[in-house]
Design an enzyme around this catalytic site. Structure first.
Site, PDB file in Angstrom:
ATOM      1  N   TYR A  29       0.824  -1.207   0.000  1.00  0.00           N
ATOM      2  CA  TYR A  29       0.000   0.000   0.000  1.00  0.00           C
ATOM      3  C   TYR A  29       0.864   1.266   0.000  1.00  0.00           C
ATOM      4  O   TYR A  29       0.516   2.261  -0.641  1.00  0.00           O
ATOM      5  CB  TYR A  29      -0.946   0.001   1.193  1.00  0.00           C
ATOM      6  CG  TYR A  29      -2.150  -0.902   1.017  1.00  0.00           C
ATOM      7  CD1 TYR A  29      -3.023  -0.727  -0.050  1.00  0.00           C
ATOM      8  CD2 TYR A  29      -2.422  -1.926   1.927  1.00  0.00           C
ATOM      9  CE1 TYR A  29      -4.132  -1.548  -0.219  1.00  0.00           C
ATOM     10  CE2 TYR A  29      -3.540  -2.745   1.766  1.00  0.00           C
ATOM     11  CZ  TYR A  29      -4.381  -2.549   0.696  1.00  0.00           C
ATOM     12  OH  TYR A  29      -5.475  -3.362   0.523  1.00  0.00           O
ATOM     13  N   HIS A  42      -7.525   0.425  -0.755  1.00  0.00           N
ATOM     14  CA  HIS A  42      -7.435   0.127   0.678  1.00  0.00           C
ATOM     15  C   HIS A  42      -8.799   0.197   1.361  1.00  0.00           C
ATOM     16  O   HIS A  42      -9.145  -0.665   2.189  1.00  0.00           O
ATOM     17  CB  HIS A  42      -6.471   1.102   1.348  1.00  0.00           C
ATOM     18  CG  HIS A  42      -6.170   0.768   2.775  1.00  0.00           C
ATOM     19  ND1 HIS A  42      -6.943   1.233   3.822  1.00  0.00           N
ATOM     20  CD2 HIS A  42      -5.193   0.009   3.330  1.00  0.00           C
ATOM     21  CE1 HIS A  42      -6.454   0.779   4.963  1.00  0.00           C
ATOM     22  NE2 HIS A  42      -5.391   0.034   4.694  1.00  0.00           N
TER      23      HIS A  42
END
Length: 249
Positions: A29, A42
């Site tokens: 991420y 996310h």
């Protein structure tokens, strides 16, 4: 697409917590340069009803290593291989660029050098393949007890429900991404799964039962290619369900 990433410790050996998957997920991420895409992936993902799918998966780390059971750590003594698969070209591009441009990346509190990033664009041509797991697959069902508590039940490959839930999970992922259900079924058959292929691991304090082993997958080449990129079973974006092909028929 798939990335094969070769890593090496900045100061020699790399010692990580035994349950390190969430550190790898965090690195993924953090690698995304497009903030809107990172937020979407996310926080939302691709949805089918109440379910959300991130449509990427990654392997465990491979390389010569020693496990310190008392300290609950694992030490990699030389180069490390890490595999990442996804159906999302934005993820492959942004992750590859980030890893190649950084002098080092951080996993837990360890700094590691990225020595090499290789890209694979494989399209499976056959309707039947034999695979083994680069990260164990997990199959489960969550339900609410009479006192209102949520409980998760994990299934093993000898259970008929296991095969049904694998196919249902695939249908949901496919429809979440393409907007239509797959036109062909997915069949999975255990080929060589033993008691010691059972893995119990922890992801941010939640214990998960998963399975390694060897399996046969039967479906259309398009469906098998999709699974090859996004993973099979549940919790793919937490490092579960990535496989490699052993044999095509």
């Amino acid at each position: 697409m798939r990335l094969t990433i070769t890593l090496r410790g900045l100061d020699g050996a790399v010692t990580l917590p035994l349950h390190y998957q969430h550190y790898l997920q965090g690195l993924l991420y953090r690698s995304l340069s497009d903030e809107s895409f990172a937020y979407f992936l996310h926080e939302r993902g691709f949805r089918k009803e109440k379910r959300s799918f991130k449509l990427f998966t990654f392997s465990r780390l491979f390389g010569e290593h020693h496990v310190q059971y008392d300290a609950k750590t694992i030490t990699f003594v030389d180069s490390i291989q890490w595999y990442i698969g996804t159906v999302l070209p934005e993820l492959t591009q942004q992750l590859g660029e980030y890893l190649l441009l950084q002098p080092y990346v951080q996993i837990a509190d360890q700094r590691v050098i990225v020595e090499r990033v290789e890209v694979e664009k494989r399209n499976i041509q056959q309707r039947e393949i034999e695979v083994d797991m680069l990260s164990p697959m997990t199959v489960y069902s969550t339900y609410e007890t009479v006192d209102g508590k949520k409980k998760t039940q994990f299934f093993d490959p000898s259970d008929e429900v296991f095969l049904h839930l694998i196919e249902r999970n695939f249908h949901n992922k496919y429809e979440a991404y393409y907007g239509v259900p797959p036109s062909e079924r997915l069949m999975i058959e255990p080929v060589d799964v033993r008691k010691n292929d059972r893995v119990v691991t922890s992801f941010k304090g939640f214990y998960i039962t998963a399975w390694k082993g060897r399996y046969k997958l039967i479906s259309s080449p398009e469906n098998l290619t999709f699974l090859y990129r996004v993973g099979i079973g549940g919790r793919n974006s937490q490092g579960f369900g990535m496989f490699r092909m052993i044999k095509e028929k």
